[in-house]
Design an enzyme around this catalytic site. Sequence first.
Site: not given
Ligand code: NDP
Length: 281
Positions: A20, A66, A70, A91, A107, A158
């Site tokens: 967006l 993004t 990052k 970012n 962020d 997790r």
């Molecule tokens: P990453 O891929 O780096 O991290 C993903 C995280 O989600 C990990 O901690 C992972 O756990 C966990 N996870 C994934 N699936 C599950 C599940 N089913 N149950 C429990 N934990 C789960 O992603 P990012 O940190 O970069 O982004 C995370 C979210 O934040 C995204 O959805 C992104 O779109 C959103 N975001 C939004 C922003 C905004 O401005 N609104 C800005 C930045 C990000 P594990 O380590 O155990 O795999």
Amino acid sequence: MISGKTVVAGIVGRPVAHSLSPVLHNAWLAASGIDGVYVPFAPDALGLERLANGFRGGAIRGVNVTIPFKEAALKVADRASPLAQAAGAANLLIFDRDGKIFADNTDGAGLLGAFAAQAPGWDVRNGPVTVLGAGGAARGAVAALLAAGAPKVWVLNRTLSKADAIAKALGAKVFPLPYAHAPSALQQTTAVINATSAGLSGEGALTVPLELTHPSTVVMDMVYKPLETPFLAQARALGRPTVDGLEMLIRQAVPTFEALFGATPPAGVDVRALALEVLNA
Ligand code: NDP
């Protein structure tokens, strides 16, 4: 209109089509009369470094970065803000005229700005905060919360080793926990932030016992598609104040616009309504 003097900026991601950010920045550019444009770039999986090095010297002004680039963005930079360093991720890359690349992370400002807008009574300094997830977004959130004065941050993930790594990098106020310990954290926390990708597009929603939180606990979800994720819906059903991920996205875009185009976004443009139109299309 694009001219010979148009300032070019954009966003690099893979995929990037869903972003967006072009909607927000181009609406602000049009309303402010700035001769600029903000476009998407989707390099191949290893292409961030090549792309960023190609823009050295200011061929374009800068890019947002993004998923999944990052961390690579921070590595390709010559200089970085303290927040980007603490988050271990950037970012925003600015291509300076001297050929250097500056990395920043807006962020965290977005997260805190969203709380200020949608939960104005909440004060980060008043008690522990719980962050769910330990990826790049979680790391940025923890760094920003600590910088703003959070006395304690619980990081639940997790894969516990990733939460351990955040605690190791960011210090003694950060406590890694497995989800089995969620009840004790939730009972004491002033805010719960979902920084996992669970719940994205309504799939595989995160289930934590939000009913254990105090009625004043603020519940925030970084995921904004759908705007009301199952996590936020659960919080609303319990009567908890909520903060959504779209507000975070919009709030991070404000310092980004200033860095890219040298001006404050013009007032009077309802970018939230524009973003919602695109989200709901
Ligand atoms: P990453 O891929 O780096 O991290 C993903 C995280 O989600 C990990 O901690 C992972 O756990 C966990 N996870 C994934 N699936 C599950 C599940 N089913 N149950 C429990 N934990 C789960 O992603 P990012 O940190 O970069 O982004 C995370 C979210 O934040 C995204 O959805 C992104 O779109 C959103 N975001 C939004 C922003 C905004 O401005 N609104 C800005 C930045 C990000 P594990 O380590 O155990 O795999």
